[in-house]
Scaffold this motif. Structure first.
Motif, PDB file in Angstrom:
ATOM      1  N   MET A   1       0.842  -1.182   0.000  1.00  0.00           N
ATOM      2  CA  MET A   1       0.000   0.000   0.000  1.00  0.00           C
ATOM      3  C   MET A   1       0.887   1.245   0.000  1.00  0.00           C
ATOM      4  O   MET A   1       1.796   1.363   0.789  1.00  0.00           O
ATOM      5  CB  MET A   1      -0.893  -0.025   1.249  1.00  0.00           C
ATOM      6  CG  MET A   1      -1.838   1.133   1.320  1.00  0.00           C
ATOM      7  SD  MET A   1      -2.962   1.038   2.704  1.00  0.00           S
ATOM      8  CE  MET A   1      -1.844   1.238   4.055  1.00  0.00           C
ATOM      9  N   ALA A   2       0.580   2.163  -0.892  1.00  0.00           N
ATOM     10  CA  ALA A   2       1.433   3.334  -1.080  1.00  0.00           C
ATOM     11  C   ALA A   2       1.226   4.431  -0.043  1.00  0.00           C
ATOM     12  O   ALA A   2       2.140   5.174   0.260  1.00  0.00           O
ATOM     13  CB  ALA A   2       1.208   3.906  -2.475  1.00  0.00           C
ATOM     14  N   ASN A   3       0.012   4.559   0.476  1.00  0.00           N
ATOM     15  CA  ASN A   3      -0.205   5.659   1.415  1.00  0.00           C
ATOM     16  C   ASN A   3      -1.107   5.235   2.569  1.00  0.00           C
ATOM     17  O   ASN A   3      -1.433   4.064   2.737  1.00  0.00           O
ATOM     18  CB  ASN A   3      -0.772   6.881   0.680  1.00  0.00           C
ATOM     19  CG  ASN A   3      -2.127   6.609   0.045  1.00  0.00           C
ATOM     20  OD1 ASN A   3      -2.715   5.550   0.201  1.00  0.00           O
ATOM     21  ND2 ASN A   3      -2.630   7.585  -0.683  1.00  0.00           N
ATOM     22  N   ASN A   4      -1.499   6.206   3.358  1.00  0.00           N
ATOM     23  CA  ASN A   4      -2.342   5.944   4.525  1.00  0.00           C
ATOM     24  C   ASN A   4      -3.779   5.659   4.131  1.00  0.00           C
ATOM     25  O   ASN A   4      -4.253   6.118   3.093  1.00  0.00           O
ATOM     26  CB  ASN A   4      -2.323   7.173   5.433  1.00  0.00           C
ATOM     27  CG  ASN A   4      -0.947   7.483   5.957  1.00  0.00           C
ATOM     28  OD1 ASN A   4      -0.257   6.618   6.454  1.00  0.00           O
ATOM     29  ND2 ASN A   4      -0.536   8.742   5.840  1.00  0.00           N
ATOM     30  N   LEU A   5      -4.474   4.953   5.013  1.00  0.00           N
ATOM     31  CA  LEU A   5      -5.925   4.795   4.916  1.00  0.00           C
ATOM     32  C   LEU A   5      -6.515   5.630   6.038  1.00  0.00           C
ATOM     33  O   LEU A   5      -6.134   5.472   7.198  1.00  0.00           O
ATOM     34  CB  LEU A   5      -6.336   3.338   5.099  1.00  0.00           C
ATOM     35  CG  LEU A   5      -5.852   2.342   4.072  1.00  0.00           C
ATOM     36  CD1 LEU A   5      -6.353   0.941   4.420  1.00  0.00           C
ATOM     37  CD2 LEU A   5      -6.299   2.740   2.677  1.00  0.00           C
ATOM     38  N   ILE A   6      -7.434   6.512   5.695  1.00  0.00           N
ATOM     39  CA  ILE A   6      -8.049   7.401   6.677  1.00  0.00           C
ATOM     40  C   ILE A   6      -9.515   7.015   6.812  1.00  0.00           C
ATOM     41  O   ILE A   6     -10.264   7.058   5.833  1.00  0.00           O
ATOM     42  CB  ILE A   6      -7.960   8.869   6.225  1.00  0.00           C
ATOM     43  CG1 ILE A   6      -6.516   9.244   5.894  1.00  0.00           C
ATOM     44  CG2 ILE A   6      -8.537   9.794   7.289  1.00  0.00           C
ATOM     45  CD1 ILE A   6      -6.403  10.476   5.040  1.00  0.00           C
ATOM     46  N   SER A  75       0.011   3.853   7.152  1.00  0.00           N
ATOM     47  CA  SER A  75      -0.666   3.609   8.418  1.00  0.00           C
ATOM     48  C   SER A  75      -2.177   3.710   8.220  1.00  0.00           C
ATOM     49  O   SER A  75      -2.648   4.226   7.204  1.00  0.00           O
ATOM     50  CB  SER A  75      -0.232   4.631   9.474  1.00  0.00           C
ATOM     51  OG  SER A  75       1.143   4.483   9.754  1.00  0.00           O
ATOM     52  N   ILE A  76      -2.896   3.228   9.202  1.00  0.00           N
ATOM     53  CA  ILE A  76      -4.344   3.338   9.216  1.00  0.00           C
ATOM     54  C   ILE A  76      -4.678   4.391  10.260  1.00  0.00           C
ATOM     55  O   ILE A  76      -4.242   4.304  11.402  1.00  0.00           O
ATOM     56  CB  ILE A  76      -4.991   1.985   9.551  1.00  0.00           C
ATOM     57  CG1 ILE A  76      -4.643   0.989   8.439  1.00  0.00           C
ATOM     58  CG2 ILE A  76      -6.489   2.124   9.696  1.00  0.00           C
ATOM     59  CD1 ILE A  76      -4.484  -0.405   8.919  1.00  0.00           C
ATOM     60  N   ILE A  77      -5.437   5.396   9.840  1.00  0.00           N
ATOM     61  CA  ILE A  77      -5.724   6.531  10.713  1.00  0.00           C
ATOM     62  C   ILE A  77      -7.224   6.601  10.958  1.00  0.00           C
ATOM     63  O   ILE A  77      -8.004   6.821  10.026  1.00  0.00           O
ATOM     64  CB  ILE A  77      -5.227   7.844  10.072  1.00  0.00           C
ATOM     65  CG1 ILE A  77      -3.728   7.764   9.776  1.00  0.00           C
ATOM     66  CG2 ILE A  77      -5.563   9.033  10.970  1.00  0.00           C
ATOM     67  CD1 ILE A  77      -3.208   8.845   8.852  1.00  0.00           C
ATOM     68  N   SER A  78      -7.624   6.388  12.213  1.00  0.00           N
ATOM     69  CA  SER A  78      -9.031   6.603  12.566  1.00  0.00           C
ATOM     70  C   SER A  78      -9.145   8.037  13.068  1.00  0.00           C
ATOM     71  O   SER A  78      -8.247   8.550  13.733  1.00  0.00           O
ATOM     72  CB  SER A  78      -9.513   5.585  13.598  1.00  0.00           C
ATOM     73  OG  SER A  78      -8.729   5.612  14.760  1.00  0.00           O
ATOM     74  N   LYS A  85     -13.142  17.780   8.138  1.00  0.00           N
ATOM     75  CA  LYS A  85     -13.106  19.194   7.745  1.00  0.00           C
ATOM     76  C   LYS A  85     -11.692  19.734   7.525  1.00  0.00           C
ATOM     77  O   LYS A  85     -11.548  20.819   6.969  1.00  0.00           O
ATOM     78  CB  LYS A  85     -13.788  20.053   8.806  1.00  0.00           C
ATOM     79  CG  LYS A  85     -15.272  19.840   8.911  1.00  0.00           C
ATOM     80  CD  LYS A  85     -15.823  20.753   9.995  1.00  0.00           C
ATOM     81  CE  LYS A  85     -17.295  20.535  10.218  1.00  0.00           C
ATOM     82  NZ  LYS A  85     -17.809  21.369  11.308  1.00  0.00           N
ATOM     83  N   VAL A  86     -10.658  19.013   7.950  1.00  0.00           N
ATOM     84  CA  VAL A  86      -9.307  19.552   7.778  1.00  0.00           C
ATOM     85  C   VAL A  86      -9.011  19.691   6.287  1.00  0.00           C
ATOM     86  O   VAL A  86      -9.382  18.836   5.483  1.00  0.00           O
ATOM     87  CB  VAL A  86      -8.221  18.712   8.511  1.00  0.00           C
ATOM     88  CG1 VAL A  86      -8.471  18.690  10.008  1.00  0.00           C
ATOM     89  CG2 VAL A  86      -8.102  17.312   7.948  1.00  0.00           C
ATOM     90  N   SER A  87      -8.356  20.771   5.925  1.00  0.00           N
ATOM     91  CA  SER A  87      -8.191  21.100   4.504  1.00  0.00           C
ATOM     92  C   SER A  87      -7.232  20.186   3.755  1.00  0.00           C
ATOM     93  O   SER A  87      -7.314  20.073   2.536  1.00  0.00           O
ATOM     94  CB  SER A  87      -7.744  22.554   4.353  1.00  0.00           C
ATOM     95  OG  SER A  87      -6.501  22.737   5.013  1.00  0.00           O
ATOM     96  N   ASN A  88      -6.335  19.513   4.458  1.00  0.00           N
ATOM     97  CA  ASN A  88      -5.344  18.679   3.784  1.00  0.00           C
ATOM     98  C   ASN A  88      -5.654  17.181   3.858  1.00  0.00           C
ATOM     99  O   ASN A  88      -4.792  16.355   3.616  1.00  0.00           O
ATOM    100  CB  ASN A  88      -3.952  18.945   4.372  1.00  0.00           C
ATOM    101  CG  ASN A  88      -3.857  18.560   5.837  1.00  0.00           C
ATOM    102  OD1 ASN A  88      -4.825  18.644   6.585  1.00  0.00           O
ATOM    103  ND2 ASN A  88      -2.681  18.140   6.265  1.00  0.00           N
ATOM    104  N   GLY A  93      -3.946  10.686   2.770  1.00  0.00           N
ATOM    105  CA  GLY A  93      -4.134   9.314   2.308  1.00  0.00           C
ATOM    106  C   GLY A  93      -5.471   9.096   1.638  1.00  0.00           C
ATOM    107  O   GLY A  93      -6.176  10.038   1.281  1.00  0.00           O
ATOM    108  N   THR A  94      -5.819   7.827   1.464  1.00  0.00           N
ATOM    109  CA  THR A  94      -7.087   7.426   0.871  1.00  0.00           C
ATOM    110  C   THR A  94      -8.174   7.523   1.948  1.00  0.00           C
ATOM    111  O   THR A  94      -8.041   6.940   3.023  1.00  0.00           O
ATOM    112  CB  THR A  94      -6.996   5.977   0.341  1.00  0.00           C
ATOM    113  OG1 THR A  94      -5.945   5.909  -0.622  1.00  0.00           O
ATOM    114  CG2 THR A  94      -8.295   5.527  -0.294  1.00  0.00           C
ATOM    115  N   ILE A  95      -9.230   8.239   1.628  1.00  0.00           N
ATOM    116  CA  ILE A  95     -10.286   8.519   2.601  1.00  0.00           C
ATOM    117  C   ILE A  95     -11.413   7.495   2.441  1.00  0.00           C
ATOM    118  O   ILE A  95     -12.005   7.374   1.365  1.00  0.00           O
ATOM    119  CB  ILE A  95     -10.831   9.946   2.410  1.00  0.00           C
ATOM    120  CG1 ILE A  95      -9.680  10.958   2.476  1.00  0.00           C
ATOM    121  CG2 ILE A  95     -11.914  10.261   3.438  1.00  0.00           C
ATOM    122  CD1 ILE A  95     -10.000  12.310   1.872  1.00  0.00           C
TER     123      ILE A  95
END
Length: 168
Positions: A1-6, A75-78, A85-88, A93-95
């Motif tokens: 996996m290339a990036n984070n999962l959000i 990483s996996i971000i909960s 609402k955060v602008s970035n 990562g993938t939302i």
């Protein structure tokens, strides 16, 4: 996996539980934005809301989002219910939107062995009528910013994690 999962979605939908299960199945680390904020402030979220207010808390979410973008990979971000609402967000990562009806979320919390504690730690769930209004306002925003949507109703965390891993 290339990036984070959000993982995004309304409070109580199971983002933390599903993140931990995803971590178990994938071998990646799971982190929680509310835990990061509590560590940063050395206070519980409900205390931050009570002592400093919601605007201060939202500023801490923005600070956390900037750190995640710069410092966290694979990483996996909960997230907290309003973190979408955060602008970035899309740079982190993938939302993935964990979708559920409001009634099912409340039912899920009520059936938890520590239901009282689960409700107590969520300041915005103290008034269920107001919480439902907030839920209805947020649903379209969650859908709009998500790269993927997963319905979580009547599924185990194991099944949801498997579904997510298949889709990515």
């Amino acid at each position: 996996m290339a990036n984070n999962l959000i993982l995004i979605g309304f409070m109580g939908v199971g983002k933390g539980t599903i993140a931990r299960e995803l971590a178990r199945q994938s071998g990646l680390f799971a982190i929680d934005t509310d835990d990061l904020i509590e560590s940063l402030e050395n206070k519980k979220i409900k205390e931050i809301f009570k002592d400093e207010g919601e605007d201060y808390f939202r500023a801490l979410e923005k600070k956390t989002a900037k750190w995640l973008e710069k410092s966290v990979k694979k990483s996996i971000i909960s997230t907290g219910g309003g973190f979408y609402k955060v602008s970035n967000l899309n740079k982190i990562g993938t939302i993935i939107y964990l979708e559920s009806r409001f009634e099912k979320i409340i039912e899920r919390i009520q059936h938890h062995p520590q239901a009282e504690k689960k409700f107590a730690k969520r300041p915005l769930l103290q008034d269920l009528e107001q919480a439902k209004k907030l839920f209805l306002l947020r649903v379209k925003a969650y859908e709009a910013c998500a790269n993927l949507t997963i319905t979580v109703e009547d599924k185990t965390p194991q099944q949801i994690a498997k579904d997510i891993l298949k889709l990515i």
